[in-house]
Design an enzyme around this catalytic site. Structure first.
Site, PDB file in Angstrom:
ATOM      1  N   SER A 284       0.815  -1.202   0.000  1.00 62.46           N
ATOM      2  CA  SER A 284       0.000   0.000   0.000  1.00 62.46           C
ATOM      3  C   SER A 284       0.859   1.267   0.000  1.00 62.46           C
ATOM      4  CB  SER A 284      -0.933  -0.061   1.210  1.00 62.46           C
ATOM      5  OG  SER A 284      -1.922   0.915   1.179  1.00 62.46           O
ATOM      6  N   ASP A 295      11.038   4.690  -9.673  1.00 67.21           N
ATOM      7  CA  ASP A 295      10.732   5.265 -10.981  1.00 67.21           C
ATOM      8  C   ASP A 295      11.582   6.484 -11.307  1.00 67.21           C
ATOM      9  OD1 ASP A 295       8.904   3.299 -11.441  1.00 67.21           O
ATOM     10  OD2 ASP A 295       7.135   4.604 -11.468  1.00 67.21           O
ATOM     11  N   LYS A 309      -0.440  -4.139  -3.536  1.00 68.10           N
ATOM     12  CA  LYS A 309      -1.753  -3.524  -3.306  1.00 68.10           C
ATOM     13  C   LYS A 309      -1.775  -2.166  -4.002  1.00 68.10           C
ATOM     14  CE  LYS A 309      -5.049  -1.927   0.198  1.00 68.10           C
ATOM     15  NZ  LYS A 309      -5.200  -0.540  -0.293  1.00 68.10           N
TER      16      LYS A 309
END
Length: 529
Positions: A284, A295, A309
């Site tokens: 989460s 990223d 999740k």
């Protein structure tokens, strides 16, 4: 607009109008109401109407996704405490041993400490009600010790063979989410973040400032076991590492578009080298943070594939204090990855979803990186270096760290069972004063040695009941080495607190050792080139 709800992914404050419900077709709702009415009126036996309704709600949600859930009023209260980051109580850590409640620690600044409760005390009654016996549950204890702020509870203690009476005024107790922040080396700091609650960003900034004063240049942020929390807190902490206008996360749904969240450029750690430790329980909000760091090629992710999740829930309060947490959107990392692992609808499939981590173990994924199921069609590129990253089931680590092979031995199936740990608890209770008078925390970390007879007794307790597991089938030297390190960390937690626990544990922790190895070599630079 009639009601306000908290959106928790947990977590942005937003608004939701229940007037929208009135526009929905009513035929299905009427059908459900009629079914409940006739069951109540005509069924051959008496029925619990509330239980029927709850079962109906759970049944509907089970046909959506694994993270759309129903919570009872009691569960809602516990959830709100964990999110808010505080509860009202007396401020102790405790454990039940042989049907008796032992105080592990009276928290500094808390009501119990001020009233005179000491570590190692036994609490045998609260307001005259006994707290002993195998029938006592954690909920029973919580109900007795917690209560309204400023209310009092009369405790009966047993200390040094004598009973004592103490009156304690309950107060607000913070739930800290950073149990450990310290310098591993003169330049490398370590922060363990257990969850993302309302106070976590403030705690993180405080920890970061303290470490900078001690010479922090590089940081290891431990998110292992962190199952998530508030979305806005994940965004705030991610902001501490990223440059202005770098997107942290965005979320979209059929009817809800939460938009994108960007770094402001005000971060307090935008330049130092960063390693994030994660495992299969990191989920989460943890994955939002790890995904943004990966990223933007801001740091390295070490460990194993995270939980996976990628769904956002909105809490909807019901009239009796219960709550539905309804999935309203999917979130995406800055490169566009959706990292929700696959699921199927239905209650049976939800059980399979929860057992998926065992499937990873059976496939060998927790030991061999080649066993990780990567979907090539879900390949993305990082936004600075153009490295390959993947969606479709968690955040893949940049550097894989397997589970300690010793832990996979059948010997350790009962690792945290009370019967296994009873010899340890007895040892701590009998030796508490002796150890504390002989070792301060620094000396304990550096030189304390767990007695051999305690190690042997714990090993025997672990192996008890496994007829197919004998000394000849396990590497006793490796097992005892692990047990020694594990026991020393547990003794440290009981006697000195969480910080010393992590300082002891991290001496032999494979994730921390690998992180230091990466920082002390060219690996960090090579991975990000």
């Amino acid at each position: 607009m009639r009601y306000l709800f908290l959106l928790l992914f947990s977590g942005i404050i937003t608004t939701y109008s229940v007037e929208a419900q009135e526009k929905a077709p009513r035929a299905a709702a009427q059908k459900l109401h009629m079914a409940e009415f006739f069951i109540d009126q005509l069924y051959v036996d008496s029925v619990d109407e509330n239980a029927l309704v709850e079962a109906g709600i759970r049944g509907m949600l089970s046909n959506l996704d694994p993270h759309s859930t129903y919570s009872t009023p009691e569960e809602v209260k516990a959830l709100q405490e964990s999110i808010k980051g505080e509860f009202v109580g007396i401020g102790i850590q405790y454990r039940m041993q042989n049907d008796t409640l032992y105080v592990i620690r009276a928290l500094d600044g808390g009501p119990s400490k001020k009233a005179g409760i000491m570590d190692g005390d036994q609490i045998i009654a609260a307001n005259g009600q006994p707290i002993v016996g195998s029938h006592i549950t954690t909920k029973d204890i919580s109900d007795l010790l917690r209560g309204p702020r400023k209310s009092k509870v009369e405790l009966t203690l047993f200390r040094d063979g004598q009973p004592h009476l103490l009156s304690i005024e309950r107060n607000t107790i913070p739930i800290n989410t950073i149990p450990a922040a310290y310098m591993l080396t003169p330049a490398v700091g370590y922060i363990n973040l257990e969850s993302f609650n309302t106070n976590s960003h403030v705690e993180f900034i405080s920890a970061l400032k303290a470490l900078k004063k001690k010479g922090l240049k590089d940081l290891i942020l431990d998110l292992r076991g962190n199952s998530g929390g508030l979305l806005n807190i994940a965004v705030d902490i991610s902001n501490e590492f990223l440059k202005a206008k770098e997107r942290i996360v965005y979320a979209q749904g059929k009817r809800v578009d939460l938009g994108s969240f960007y770094a402001t450029g005000s971060g307090k750690f935008k330049d130092g080298r960063l390693i994030i430790l994660q495992d299969e329980y990191s989920a989460s909000a943890s994955e939002i943070l790890s995904g943004a760091i990966q990223d933007w090629d801001r740091g390295l992710i070490l460990g194993r594939r995270s939980f996976g999740k990628g769904l956002v829930q909105r809490p909807v309060d019901l009239l009796d204090g219960s709550m539905i947490r309804l999935t309203i959107a999917r979130y995406y990392t800055p490169s566009g990855r959706h990292i929700q692992k696959p699921y199927a609808k239905g209650s049976d499939n939800q059980l399979k979803y929860r057992m998926e981590l065992l499937d990873r173990l059976d496939r060998g994924e927790l030991v061999h990186p080649d066993s990780i199921m990567v979907v090539d069609s879900l390949s993305f590129r990082t936004l600075v270096k153009g490295r390959s990253v993947y969606g479709g089931g968690g955040i893949m680590p940049d550097i894989f760290i397997p589970v300690d092979s010793v832990l996979l031995s059948p010997v350790f199936r009962g690792l945290n069972q009370p019967d296994t740990l009873n010899p340890l608890f007895k040892f701590i209770h009998s030796q508490r004063s002796t150890i504390l008078s002989s070792y301060d925390s620094t000396r304990f970390i550096e030189s304390y040695v767990v007695p051999e007879d305690l190690t042997v007794s714990i090993r025997k307790a672990l192996m008890k009941g496994y007829k197919d597991t004998t000394d000849s089938q396990v590497d006793i030297l490796s097992v005892d080495k692990f047990i020694n390190s594990w026991l020393k960390s547990l003794i440290a937690r009981d006697l000195y607190g969480d910080l010393v626990y992590y300082q002891v544990r991290n001496k032999t922790d494979q994730g921390v050792l690998k992180s230091l190895e990466v920082l002390n070599s060219d690996t960090y630079r090579a991975e990000l080139n």
